[in-house]
Design a protein around this motif. Structure first.
Motif, PDB file in Angstrom:
ATOM      1  N   LEU A 190       1.829 -14.899   7.221  1.00  0.00           N
ATOM      2  CA  LEU A 190       1.784 -14.091   8.339  1.00  0.00           C
ATOM      3  C   LEU A 190       3.140 -13.721   8.728  1.00  0.00           C
ATOM      4  O   LEU A 190       4.137 -14.134   8.516  1.00  0.00           O
ATOM      5  CB  LEU A 190       1.289 -15.204   9.541  1.00  0.00           C
ATOM      6  CG  LEU A 190       0.716 -14.579  10.714  1.00  0.00           C
ATOM      7  CD1 LEU A 190      -0.806 -14.026  10.292  1.00  0.00           C
ATOM      8  CD2 LEU A 190       0.569 -15.736  11.907  1.00  0.00           C
ATOM      9  N   SER A 191       3.107 -12.236   9.129  1.00  0.00           N
ATOM     10  CA  SER A 191       4.377 -11.475   9.202  1.00  0.00           C
ATOM     11  C   SER A 191       4.521 -11.450  10.889  1.00  0.00           C
ATOM     12  O   SER A 191       3.633 -11.132  11.508  1.00  0.00           O
ATOM     13  CB  SER A 191       4.285 -10.382   8.304  1.00  0.00           C
ATOM     14  OG  SER A 191       3.324  -9.295   8.844  1.00  0.00           O
ATOM     15  N   ARG A 192       5.634 -11.185  11.063  1.00  0.00           N
ATOM     16  CA  ARG A 192       6.024 -10.684  12.492  1.00  0.00           C
ATOM     17  C   ARG A 192       5.963  -9.449  12.788  1.00  0.00           C
ATOM     18  O   ARG A 192       5.667  -8.764  13.774  1.00  0.00           O
ATOM     19  CB  ARG A 192       7.245 -11.537  12.858  1.00  0.00           C
ATOM     20  CG  ARG A 192       7.344 -13.047  12.638  1.00  0.00           C
ATOM     21  CD  ARG A 192       8.528 -13.755  13.167  1.00  0.00           C
ATOM     22  NE  ARG A 192       8.540 -14.003  14.466  1.00  0.00           N
ATOM     23  CZ  ARG A 192       9.280 -14.357  15.219  1.00  0.00           C
ATOM     24  NH1 ARG A 192      10.525 -14.856  14.498  1.00  0.00           N
ATOM     25  NH2 ARG A 192       9.140 -14.824  16.293  1.00  0.00           N
ATOM     26  N   PHE A 193       6.796  -8.656  11.784  1.00  0.00           N
ATOM     27  CA  PHE A 193       6.695  -7.093  11.901  1.00  0.00           C
ATOM     28  C   PHE A 193       6.502  -6.598  10.692  1.00  0.00           C
ATOM     29  O   PHE A 193       7.112  -6.814   9.658  1.00  0.00           O
ATOM     30  CB  PHE A 193       8.025  -6.806  12.525  1.00  0.00           C
ATOM     31  CG  PHE A 193       8.102  -5.165  12.407  1.00  0.00           C
ATOM     32  CD1 PHE A 193       7.521  -4.672  13.709  1.00  0.00           C
ATOM     33  CD2 PHE A 193       8.663  -4.419  11.743  1.00  0.00           C
ATOM     34  CE1 PHE A 193       7.510  -3.202  13.935  1.00  0.00           C
ATOM     35  CE2 PHE A 193       8.814  -3.043  11.791  1.00  0.00           C
ATOM     36  CZ  PHE A 193       8.151  -2.381  12.885  1.00  0.00           C
TER      37      PHE A 193
ATOM     38  N   ILE B 191       3.009  -6.556  12.623  1.00  0.00           N
ATOM     39  CA  ILE B 191       2.125  -7.494  12.838  1.00  0.00           C
ATOM     40  C   ILE B 191       0.935  -7.290  11.722  1.00  0.00           C
ATOM     41  O   ILE B 191       0.238  -6.140  11.687  1.00  0.00           O
ATOM     42  CB  ILE B 191       1.209  -7.430  13.967  1.00  0.00           C
ATOM     43  CG1 ILE B 191       2.644  -7.946  15.228  1.00  0.00           C
ATOM     44  CG2 ILE B 191       0.342  -8.392  14.358  1.00  0.00           C
ATOM     45  CD1 ILE B 191       2.234  -7.524  16.627  1.00  0.00           C
ATOM     46  N   ASP B 192       0.233  -8.297  11.023  1.00  0.00           N
ATOM     47  CA  ASP B 192      -0.608  -8.328  10.194  1.00  0.00           C
ATOM     48  C   ASP B 192      -1.920  -7.602  10.733  1.00  0.00           C
ATOM     49  O   ASP B 192      -2.339  -7.925  11.844  1.00  0.00           O
ATOM     50  CB  ASP B 192      -1.226  -9.595   9.800  1.00  0.00           C
ATOM     51  CG  ASP B 192      -0.064 -10.235   8.753  1.00  0.00           C
ATOM     52  OD1 ASP B 192       0.737  -9.410   8.021  1.00  0.00           O
ATOM     53  OD2 ASP B 192       0.038 -11.602   8.818  1.00  0.00           O
TER      54      ASP B 192
ATOM     55  N   ASP C  57       0.856  -1.657   9.561  1.00  0.00           N
ATOM     56  CA  ASP C  57       0.696  -2.786   8.289  1.00  0.00           C
ATOM     57  C   ASP C  57      -0.360  -2.211   7.252  1.00  0.00           C
ATOM     58  O   ASP C  57       0.023  -2.242   6.305  1.00  0.00           O
ATOM     59  CB  ASP C  57       0.430  -4.059   8.850  1.00  0.00           C
ATOM     60  CG  ASP C  57       0.126  -5.342   7.668  1.00  0.00           C
ATOM     61  OD1 ASP C  57       0.935  -5.409   7.031  1.00  0.00           O
ATOM     62  OD2 ASP C  57      -1.100  -5.626   7.597  1.00  0.00           O
TER      63      ASP C  57
ATOM     64  N   ASP D  29       1.326   0.824   5.661  1.00  0.00           N
ATOM     65  CA  ASP D  29       2.145   0.240   4.799  1.00  0.00           C
ATOM     66  C   ASP D  29       1.576  -0.166   3.335  1.00  0.00           C
ATOM     67  O   ASP D  29       1.936  -0.036   2.217  1.00  0.00           O
ATOM     68  CB  ASP D  29       3.033  -0.824   5.315  1.00  0.00           C
ATOM     69  CG  ASP D  29       3.837  -1.400   3.953  1.00  0.00           C
ATOM     70  OD1 ASP D  29       4.706  -0.765   3.525  1.00  0.00           O
ATOM     71  OD2 ASP D  29       3.858  -2.710   4.013  1.00  0.00           O
ATOM     72  N   LYS D  30       0.607  -0.808   3.399  1.00  0.00           N
ATOM     73  CA  LYS D  30      -0.329  -1.750   2.520  1.00  0.00           C
ATOM     74  C   LYS D  30      -1.069  -0.413   1.689  1.00  0.00           C
ATOM     75  O   LYS D  30      -1.134  -0.531   0.332  1.00  0.00           O
ATOM     76  CB  LYS D  30      -1.204  -2.542   3.065  1.00  0.00           C
ATOM     77  CG  LYS D  30      -0.531  -3.955   3.272  1.00  0.00           C
ATOM     78  CD  LYS D  30      -1.450  -4.895   3.863  1.00  0.00           C
ATOM     79  CE  LYS D  30      -0.781  -6.129   4.422  1.00  0.00           C
ATOM     80  NZ  LYS D  30      -1.547  -7.194   5.185  1.00  0.00           N
TER      81      LYS D  30
END
Length: 91
Positions: free
Chosen positions: A1-4, A6-7, A12, A15-16
């Motif tokens: 789980l990422s904070r920044f 946010i998933d 996000d 980016d992916k």
């Protein structure tokens, strides 16, 4: 789980989507070695090697036309190698 970011957020997902080709790239053992070792040992990838040459030329005052030509040839060779590897291997 990422904070920044946010998933699942738009950033996000973007980016992916943008980084997926880089993570799926398969070059083979020798090209991977050629590109990975300079990055690990010297802090920048092989593709950035001509950058140091250009910076030295720009900081050096008035380099000769031969120096500029050699820098251009080195840059073209490195970029050509990158393009060849990218275009001849599955992404």
């Amino acid at each position: 789980l990422s904070r920044f970011p946010i998933d699942g957020s738009a950033l996000d997902r973007l980016d992916k989507w943008l980084s997926r080709p880089a993570f799926r790239l398969r070059l083979g053992h020798f090209p991977e070695l050629v590109f990975s070792v300079p990055a690990c040992c010297f802090g920048y990838p092989l593709a950035a090697a001509p950058l140091a040459l250009w910076l030295a030329l720009l900081a050096g005052g008035s380099p000769s036309p031969t120096a500029w030509a050699l820098a251009a040839a080195a840059t073209a060779a490195v970029l050509g190698l990158h393009l060849r590897l990218l275009l001849t291997h599955d992404v």
